[in-house]
Design an enzyme around this catalytic site. Structure first.
Site, PDB file in Angstrom:
ATOM      1  N   ASP A  67      -9.529 -17.271 -43.749  1.00 35.10           N
ATOM      2  CA  ASP A  67      -8.797 -18.499 -43.440  1.00 35.10           C
ATOM      3  C   ASP A  67      -7.716 -18.826 -44.462  1.00 35.10           C
ATOM      4  O   ASP A  67      -7.639 -18.207 -45.532  1.00 35.10           O
ATOM      5  CB  ASP A  67      -9.772 -19.685 -43.306  1.00 35.10           C
ATOM      6  CG  ASP A  67     -10.893 -19.653 -44.354  1.00 35.10           C
ATOM      7  OD1 ASP A  67     -10.705 -19.018 -45.413  1.00 35.10           O
ATOM      8  OD2 ASP A  67     -11.947 -20.259 -44.111  1.00 35.10           O
ATOM      9  N   ASN A 135     -21.909 -28.501 -44.276  1.00 32.67           N
ATOM     10  CA  ASN A 135     -22.176 -28.871 -42.876  1.00 32.67           C
ATOM     11  C   ASN A 135     -22.460 -27.638 -42.003  1.00 32.67           C
ATOM     12  O   ASN A 135     -22.490 -27.730 -40.781  1.00 32.67           O
ATOM     13  CB  ASN A 135     -20.984 -29.662 -42.305  1.00 32.67           C
ATOM     14  CG  ASN A 135     -19.691 -28.852 -42.286  1.00 32.67           C
ATOM     15  OD1 ASN A 135     -19.679 -27.677 -42.648  1.00 32.67           O
ATOM     16  ND2 ASN A 135     -18.605 -29.471 -41.852  1.00 32.67           N
ATOM     17  N   HIS A 137     -20.549 -24.887 -41.818  1.00 33.77           N
ATOM     18  CA  HIS A 137     -19.381 -24.124 -41.321  1.00 33.77           C
ATOM     19  C   HIS A 137     -19.321 -22.738 -41.962  1.00 33.77           C
ATOM     20  O   HIS A 137     -19.794 -22.525 -43.070  1.00 33.77           O
ATOM     21  CB  HIS A 137     -18.063 -24.901 -41.481  1.00 33.77           C
ATOM     22  CG  HIS A 137     -17.517 -25.024 -42.856  1.00 33.77           C
ATOM     23  ND1 HIS A 137     -16.865 -26.144 -43.314  1.00 33.77           N
ATOM     24  CD2 HIS A 137     -17.476 -24.149 -43.910  1.00 33.77           C
ATOM     25  CE1 HIS A 137     -16.462 -25.954 -44.558  1.00 33.77           C
ATOM     26  NE2 HIS A 137     -16.823 -24.752 -44.942  1.00 33.77           N
ATOM     27  N   GLU A 142     -15.788 -25.409 -37.942  1.00 32.68           N
ATOM     28  CA  GLU A 142     -16.554 -26.622 -38.181  1.00 32.68           C
ATOM     29  C   GLU A 142     -17.595 -26.823 -37.076  1.00 32.68           C
ATOM     30  O   GLU A 142     -17.510 -26.185 -36.016  1.00 32.68           O
ATOM     31  CB  GLU A 142     -15.582 -27.817 -38.210  1.00 32.68           C
ATOM     32  CG  GLU A 142     -14.518 -27.734 -39.309  1.00 32.68           C
ATOM     33  CD  GLU A 142     -15.047 -28.102 -40.702  1.00 32.68           C
ATOM     34  OE1 GLU A 142     -16.253 -27.926 -40.972  1.00 32.68           O
ATOM     35  OE2 GLU A 142     -14.238 -28.551 -41.532  1.00 32.68           O
TER      36      GLU A 142
HETATM   37  C1  F6R Z   1     -13.556 -20.003 -47.499  1.00 38.17           C
HETATM   38  C2  F6R Z   1     -14.366 -20.364 -46.328  1.00 38.17           C
HETATM   39  C3  F6R Z   1     -15.346 -21.484 -46.369  1.00 38.17           C
HETATM   40  C4  F6R Z   1     -16.189 -21.514 -47.637  1.00 38.17           C
HETATM   41  C5  F6R Z   1     -17.142 -22.684 -47.618  1.00 38.17           C
HETATM   42  C6  F6R Z   1     -17.954 -22.782 -48.892  1.00 38.17           C
HETATM   43  O1  F6R Z   1     -12.724 -18.914 -47.201  1.00 38.17           O
HETATM   44  O2  F6R Z   1     -14.204 -19.751 -45.332  1.00 38.17           O
HETATM   45  O3  F6R Z   1     -16.204 -21.378 -45.255  1.00 38.17           O
HETATM   46  O4  F6R Z   1     -16.898 -20.307 -47.747  1.00 38.17           O
HETATM   47  O5  F6R Z   1     -16.440 -23.870 -47.434  1.00 38.17           O
HETATM   48  O6  F6R Z   1     -17.101 -23.067 -49.948  1.00 38.17           O
HETATM   49  P1  F6R Z   1     -17.597 -22.970 -51.457  1.00 38.17           P
HETATM   50  O7  F6R Z   1     -17.963 -21.568 -51.697  1.00 38.17           O
HETATM   51  O8  F6R Z   1     -16.408 -23.405 -52.278  1.00 38.17           O
HETATM   52  O9  F6R Z   1     -18.752 -23.903 -51.574  1.00 38.17           O
END
Ligand code: F6R
Length: 241
Positions: A67, A135, A137, A142
């Site tokens: 992403d 959450n 994701h 989401e």
């Molecule tokens: C990032 C991504 C997100 C993160 C998730 C956890 O490329 O796709 O799904 O993996 O938000 O983020 P952290 O590791 O910062 O807690």
């Protein structure tokens, strides 16, 4: 799903690295699906260390990222392309032209999603690295995202904007939208490694592992993939112990 519970973040990162190293050693032309955020930073550190100490080569490796924020891209400090260069690409011998992230600064975002998706369809991801949102994701898919979704424009939830605001000067600077691989793209990877660390991931991990498979918990779809390795530290695993 294979589950490894490691004592802390560093041990989690080493375990994830061992899996990636095995994939690259078996196939120097491997396609890596990569994630950003706090969770994989330790993994990338291990990959850089191993490259420097043991010469593991990324010359023929390709990478695709999950992403990117809308409005951010090359040259922006908070963009995921900058994150990938600073944490991994600049420190190994990967050819930057073999790395790809969605371009959050594209003038036609839908066309960018379609092009990215066509590129993903032309590849087979050998191993996809995932973090997980509090959450549930994965990527920026989401809660409520269709399981058959492909690369798309996402409106980030308040929850995600709040979680990610720690990396910006203020919450108002966090982009409200992102481009993300869809759940269907992620599920096509041959192997998926999910790394999770910290107490604030415990509930999402419990729902991912033990909950009903539901679009309300995007990561729960991983129960239906036959080659997933979940690597948690003790705190993230505290609800499944
Ligand atoms: C990032 C991504 C997100 C993160 C998730 C956890 O490329 O796709 O799904 O993996 O938000 O983020 P952290 O590791 O910062 O807690």
């Amino acid at each position: 799903m294979q589950i490894f519970i490691e004592k802390d973040y560093d041990a989690m990162s080493v375990k994830a690295f061992e899996v990636i190293k095995e994939v690259i050693s078996a196939n120097p032309n491997a396609v890596l699906g990569l994630a950003t955020g706090s969770s994989p930073i330790g993994l990338y550190k291990e990959m850089v260390k191993d490259h420097k100490e043991n010469g593991t080569s990324y010359k023929n490796v390709k990478s695709v990222n999950l992403d990117e924020y809308v409005g951010l891209g090359e040259g922006d400090d908070q963009s995921y392309v900058t994150f990938m260069r600073e944490n991994l690409f600049n420190h190994v011998d990967i050819d930057l032209s073999n790395t790809r992230l969605p371009n959050g600064k594209a003038s036609d975002l839908q066309k960018e999603c379609d092009d990215y998706n066509a590129y993903l369809d032309s590849l087979q991801i050998d191993v996809q690295v995932l973090g997980i949102g509090s959450n549930g994701h994965i990527g920026f898919n989401e809660p409520g995202t269709a399981f058959d979704s492909v690369t798309h424009i996402v409106d980030l939830t308040e929850n995600t904007i709040k979680d990610n605001s720690r990396l910006f000067n203020s919450i108002d600077e966090v982009p409200k939208q992102a481009l993300s691989m869809g759940i269907a793209n992620i599920m096509k990877a041959k192997l998926i490694i999910l790394v999770a660390s910290g107490k604030n991931k415990a509930d999402a991990i419990k729902k991912t592992v033990r909950g009903k498979v539901s679009e309300e918990v995007p990561a729960s779809i991983l129960q239906r993939h036959d080659n997933v390795i979940l690597i948690c530290d003790k705190e993230a695993a505290s609800s499944i112990l």
